[in-house]
Motif scaffolding. Structure first.
Motif, mmCIF file in Angstrom:
data_model
loop_
_atom_site.group_PDB
_atom_site.id
_atom_site.type_symbol
_atom_site.label_atom_id
_atom_site.label_comp_id
_atom_site.label_asym_id
_atom_site.label_seq_id
_atom_site.Cartn_x
_atom_site.Cartn_y
_atom_site.Cartn_z
ATOM 1 N N GLY A 178 -1.324 3.861 5.270
ATOM 2 C CA GLY A 178 -1.239 4.500 4.268
ATOM 3 C C GLY A 178 -0.255 4.249 3.631
ATOM 4 O O GLY A 178 0.603 3.529 4.731
ATOM 5 N N LYS B 169 -4.216 7.444 -1.916
ATOM 6 C CA LYS B 169 -3.197 6.508 -2.477
ATOM 7 C C LYS B 169 -3.467 4.933 -1.373
ATOM 8 O O LYS B 169 -4.528 4.389 -0.605
ATOM 9 C CB LYS B 169 -2.368 6.983 -1.356
ATOM 10 N N ASP B 170 -2.837 4.086 -2.483
ATOM 11 C CA ASP B 170 -3.374 2.693 -1.628
ATOM 12 C C ASP B 170 -3.123 2.708 -0.534
ATOM 13 O O ASP B 170 -2.191 3.514 0.138
ATOM 14 C CB ASP B 170 -2.369 1.592 -2.245
ATOM 15 N N VAL B 171 -4.320 1.735 0.467
ATOM 16 C CA VAL B 171 -4.068 1.851 1.681
ATOM 17 C C VAL B 171 -4.299 0.220 2.203
ATOM 18 O O VAL B 171 -4.264 -0.430 1.889
ATOM 19 C CB VAL B 171 -5.566 2.572 2.849
ATOM 20 N N THR B 172 -4.010 0.820 3.483
ATOM 21 C CA THR B 172 -4.575 -0.791 4.597
ATOM 22 C C THR B 172 -6.173 -0.506 5.337
ATOM 23 O O THR B 172 -5.647 0.598 5.963
ATOM 24 C CB THR B 172 -3.321 -1.276 4.362
ATOM 25 N N PHE C 163 -10.137 7.138 -1.331
ATOM 26 C CA PHE C 163 -8.217 6.876 -1.032
ATOM 27 C C PHE C 163 -7.883 7.136 -2.082
ATOM 28 O O PHE C 163 -7.673 6.909 -2.546
ATOM 29 C CB PHE C 163 -8.872 5.414 -0.963
ATOM 30 N N ALA D 51 -6.669 -5.244 2.000
ATOM 31 C CA ALA D 51 -5.629 -4.023 1.092
ATOM 32 C C ALA D 51 -6.268 -3.898 0.419
ATOM 33 O O ALA D 51 -7.706 -3.987 -0.408
ATOM 34 C CB ALA D 51 -3.979 -4.825 0.010
ATOM 35 N N VAL D 52 -6.380 -1.955 0.247
ATOM 36 C CA VAL D 52 -7.139 -0.935 -0.949
ATOM 37 C C VAL D 52 -6.748 -0.229 -1.635
ATOM 38 O O VAL D 52 -6.252 0.257 -1.478
ATOM 39 C CB VAL D 52 -8.321 -0.454 0.224
ATOM 40 N N LYS D 53 -7.207 -0.906 -3.224
ATOM 41 C CA LYS D 53 -6.382 0.779 -4.164
ATOM 42 C C LYS D 53 -6.850 1.815 -3.572
ATOM 43 O O LYS D 53 -8.301 2.368 -3.327
ATOM 44 C CB LYS D 53 -7.028 0.327 -5.284
ATOM 45 N N ALA D 54 -6.153 2.516 -3.935
ATOM 46 C CA ALA D 54 -6.341 3.836 -4.023
ATOM 47 C C ALA D 54 -8.055 4.275 -4.886
ATOM 48 O O ALA D 54 -7.442 3.644 -6.270
ATOM 49 C CB ALA D 54 -5.458 5.706 -4.598
#
Length: 180
Positions: free
Chosen positions: A180, A88-91, A86, A96-99
């Motif tokens: 995103g 960028k940080d995403v859902t 990823f 929630a998941v960090k880049a």
């Protein structure tokens, strides 16, 4: 005479190096070749949200259940476990998941598949899967395809920063939203 000596010397050097080059053994094409999928999918768009690198097993007369048994952790493809990045940080599936770079595993089920993002790196298969390395576990929705997907496939579709990741194999399609 000087030209003949020079010619022989150059020829000897070329032959010496050409033997080293042709002696190299290259692997044959893998039976489950690696592939990649990204969102946005267009090569013209360099600002990616997510990219997946995976290997593509083929059914070849077998069932999805034989290759990805229900209720058991699966590497989600063949060979190495899936690598998902990823940018960028995403859902991912509502979580929630960090880049960053993760390994993706799945646990197939009849109506839902558990989709796991793990901190494990450079993992062959799911033989050494360790639940303590899980970052998130989300549920992927299962639907049936009218067309047979012979080679395991991952694809993305969406608009702007709202995407859907699709895992397809046999007549099984698993979907996970990625925002995103």
């Amino acid at each position: 005479m000087k030209k003949n000596v020079l010619f022989v010397a150059v020829l000897a050097i070329v032959l010496m190096f050409s033997n080293e080059i042709t002696a190299q053994k290259f692997a044959k094409l893998d039976k489950s070749p690696m592939d990649a999928a990204a969102y946005p999918a267009s090569y013209k768009e360099s600002n990616k949200m997510v990219k997946v690198i995976y290997s593509r097993p083929q059914l070849k007369g077998r069932t999805v259940e034989e290759l990805a048994p229900s209720g058991k952790v699966w590497r989600t493809g063949a060979n190495e476990a899936v690598e998902i990045t990823f940018y960028k940080d995403v859902t991912f599936g509502g979580e929630a998941v960090k880049a960053g770079k993760y390994t993706l595993f799945t646990i197939p089920g009849e109506k839902e598949w558990t989709v796991i993002l793990s901190t494990a790196e450079n993992v062959w298969g799911s033989y050494f899967y360790n639940e303590s390395e899980d970052v998130v576990r989300v549920m992927g929705t299962v639907s049936k395809s009218n067309e047979l997907v012979e080679a395991f496939s991952i694809a993305f579709d969406g608009k702007d920063t709202n995407a859907t990741m699709y895992l397809g194999f046999g007549n099984v399609i698993v979907t996970v939203p990625v925002k995103g």
